[in-house]
Scaffold this motif. Structure first.
Motif, mmCIF file in Angstrom:
data_model
loop_
_atom_site.group_PDB
_atom_site.id
_atom_site.type_symbol
_atom_site.label_atom_id
_atom_site.label_comp_id
_atom_site.label_asym_id
_atom_site.label_seq_id
_atom_site.Cartn_x
_atom_site.Cartn_y
_atom_site.Cartn_z
ATOM 1 N N LYS A 1 6.325 -6.227 2.214
ATOM 2 C CA LYS A 1 6.558 -6.081 0.989
ATOM 3 C C LYS A 1 5.328 -6.511 -0.381
ATOM 4 N N GLU A 2 4.147 -6.946 0.014
ATOM 5 C CA GLU A 2 3.448 -7.716 -0.922
ATOM 6 C C GLU A 2 2.604 -6.162 -1.088
ATOM 7 N N SER A 3 2.116 -5.144 0.566
ATOM 8 C CA SER A 3 1.226 -3.973 0.214
ATOM 9 C C SER A 3 2.176 -3.004 -0.517
ATOM 10 N N GLN A 4 3.516 -2.959 -0.302
ATOM 11 C CA GLN A 4 4.538 -2.389 -1.549
ATOM 12 C C GLN A 4 3.811 -2.415 -3.021
ATOM 13 N N LEU A 5 3.999 -3.875 -3.151
ATOM 14 C CA LEU A 5 3.983 -4.230 -4.390
ATOM 15 C C LEU A 5 2.721 -3.726 -5.324
ATOM 16 N N GLY A 6 1.447 -3.986 -3.525
ATOM 17 C CA GLY A 6 0.735 -3.703 -4.229
ATOM 18 C C GLY A 6 -0.156 -2.362 -4.746
ATOM 19 N N GLU B 1 8.097 -9.048 -9.980
ATOM 20 C CA GLU B 1 9.374 -10.135 -10.883
ATOM 21 C C GLU B 1 9.716 -8.197 -11.201
ATOM 22 N N LYS B 2 9.662 -7.610 -11.159
ATOM 23 C CA LYS B 2 10.034 -6.487 -11.771
ATOM 24 C C LYS B 2 11.285 -5.622 -10.607
ATOM 25 N N PHE B 3 10.582 -6.260 -9.246
ATOM 26 C CA PHE B 3 10.996 -5.498 -8.192
ATOM 27 C C PHE B 3 11.865 -6.921 -7.068
ATOM 28 N N ALA B 4 11.846 -8.143 -7.895
ATOM 29 C CA ALA B 4 12.614 -9.251 -7.378
ATOM 30 C C ALA B 4 13.761 -9.162 -6.226
ATOM 31 N N GLY C 1 16.009 -6.259 -4.804
ATOM 32 C CA GLY C 1 16.261 -5.073 -3.079
ATOM 33 C C GLY C 1 14.871 -4.166 -3.177
ATOM 34 N N GLU C 2 15.248 -3.629 -2.318
ATOM 35 C CA GLU C 2 14.557 -2.169 -2.250
ATOM 36 C C GLU C 2 13.363 -2.398 -3.174
ATOM 37 N N ILE C 3 12.207 -2.025 -2.580
ATOM 38 C CA ILE C 3 11.102 -1.855 -4.115
ATOM 39 C C ILE C 3 10.739 -0.020 -3.621
ATOM 40 N N PRO C 4 10.854 0.546 -4.727
ATOM 41 C CA PRO C 4 11.441 2.092 -4.050
ATOM 42 C C PRO C 4 9.329 2.276 -4.784
ATOM 43 N N LEU C 5 9.391 3.631 -3.681
ATOM 44 C CA LEU C 5 8.352 4.648 -3.131
ATOM 45 C C LEU C 5 7.801 5.350 -5.001
ATOM 46 N N PRO C 6 6.701 4.872 -4.770
ATOM 47 C CA PRO C 6 5.959 5.296 -6.349
ATOM 48 C C PRO C 6 5.812 6.830 -6.515
ATOM 49 N N ASP C 7 5.569 7.659 -7.367
ATOM 50 C CA ASP C 7 6.070 9.132 -7.210
ATOM 51 C C ASP C 7 4.026 9.036 -8.091
ATOM 52 N N PHE C 8 3.066 8.170 -7.479
ATOM 53 C CA PHE C 8 2.159 8.427 -7.947
ATOM 54 C C PHE C 8 1.748 8.096 -6.371
ATOM 55 N N TRP C 9 2.199 7.442 -5.638
ATOM 56 C CA TRP C 9 1.465 7.445 -3.991
ATOM 57 C C TRP C 9 1.831 8.574 -2.794
ATOM 58 N N GLY C 10 1.424 8.485 -2.197
ATOM 59 C CA GLY C 10 1.750 9.491 -0.771
ATOM 60 C C GLY C 10 0.441 10.088 0.026
ATOM 61 N N GLY C 11 0.945 10.985 1.110
ATOM 62 C CA GLY C 11 -0.074 10.576 2.337
ATOM 63 C C GLY C 11 0.045 12.696 2.643
#
Length: 213
Positions: free
Chosen positions: A129-134, A159-162, A164-174
Motif C-alpha cells: 500500500k505504501e508503494s501505491q501511495l508513493g 488520507e485521500k485513499f484511507a 478501500g483500494e487505491i486506484p491505478l494512477p493514469d500517469f503510471w504504468g509499465g
C-alpha cells in the motif's frame, strides 16, 4: 588513496563456454539471474536503463526488473518521468545488469513497448500500500523544494485513499523491453573475457557468436 590506475584484479570466478549456451538467450539469462539471487547479491534484479531524449542526449538510471518472459524485460514507472518521455520519442533502449560480484554482466538492446492498462493494474494492485501511495504522491522527475513537502503530499494521499483500494494512477504504468540483441559477459584471466552475443533474426531465431574481449 591509491591512484585509480593501480586498482587491478584478475577475473577468475568462472568461464562462459559454448557448452553453457542455450538456444534462446532468456533461458541463459534466467540461469544467471538465479545465480545472482542464490549468491544473495543486493538487488539482483536491478538494471540500468539507458534512453535518449529528443535532443539526442542519452541518460541512465537504475530501475528494478519486475517481470521476465521470452517476450522481454518489464519495469514500471511514472509516465511523466524523463525516461517515459524519452521512450515516447525514441523506443530504442538499452539495459545493463551489473552482476560484478560474480564477474558477470548482461547487456540488452531492444525496443520499449507500453504495457496494457490491464497489465499495469495487475502489478499495481500487487504492490504494498505504501508503494501505491508513493506513486500517487510523486510527480517523478519534477522539481520539489523540500523532502517535507514530498512527505506532506504522501500523507495527503494516505488520507485521500484511507478507505478501500487505491486506484491505478493514469500517469503510471509499465514498459516491456523486447530484446533484439543480448550480450553475456564473463570475466576472464589476463582480461581475456568470455563474451557471447545473441542477435534476433527475421525468423525470430537467435544468431549466436563469440566476441573478442
Amino acid at each position: 588513496m591509491k591512484a585509480l590506475h593501480e586498482f587491478r584484479k584478475e577475473y577468475t570466478l568462472g568461464r562462459l563456454t559454448e557448452d553453457s549456451l542455450t538456444e534462446h538467450p532468456i533461458d541463459l539469462f534466467e540461469v544467471w539471474l538465479k545465480d545472482a539471487i542464490d549468491a544473495n547479491l543486493p538487488d539482483p534484479n536491478a538494471m540500468t536503463v539507458a534512453t535518449v531524449n529528443s535532443e539526442g542526449q542519452p541518460s541512465q538510471r537504475i530501475v528494478l526488473l519486475k517481470d521476465l518472459s521470452k517476450d522481454g524485460f518489464v519495469f514500471y514507472t511514472n509516465l511523466g518521468s524523463n525516461k517515459a518521455k524519452d521512450l515516447k520519442h525514441n523506443e530504442k533502449v538499452s539495459l545493463h545488469f551489473p552482476w560484478y560480484f560474480l564477474e558477470r554482466q548482461v547487456s540488452v538492446q531492444g525496443r520499449a513497448v507500453k504495457l496494457s492498462r490491464k497489465e499495469d493494474a495487475a502489478y499495481f494492485l500487487s504492490r504494498p500500500k505504501e508503494s501505491q501511495l508513493g506513486a500517487w504522491a510523486s510527480q517523478q522527475s519534477k522539481p520539489i523544494s523540500t523532502r517535507e513537502m514530498l512527505m506532506t503530499q504522501f500523507h495527503q494521499m494516505k488520507e485521500k485513499f484511507a478507505k478501500g483500494e487505491i486506484p491505478l494512477p493514469d500517469f503510471w504504468g509499465g514498459f516491456r523491453i523486447e530484446p533484439q540483441r543480448i550480450e553475456f559477459w564473463q570475466g576472464g584471466e589476463h582480461r581475456l573475457h568470455d563474451r557471447f552475443e545473441y542477435c534476433k533474426q527475421d525468423d525470430a531465431s537467435w544468431k549466436i557468436q563469440r566476441l573478442m574481449p
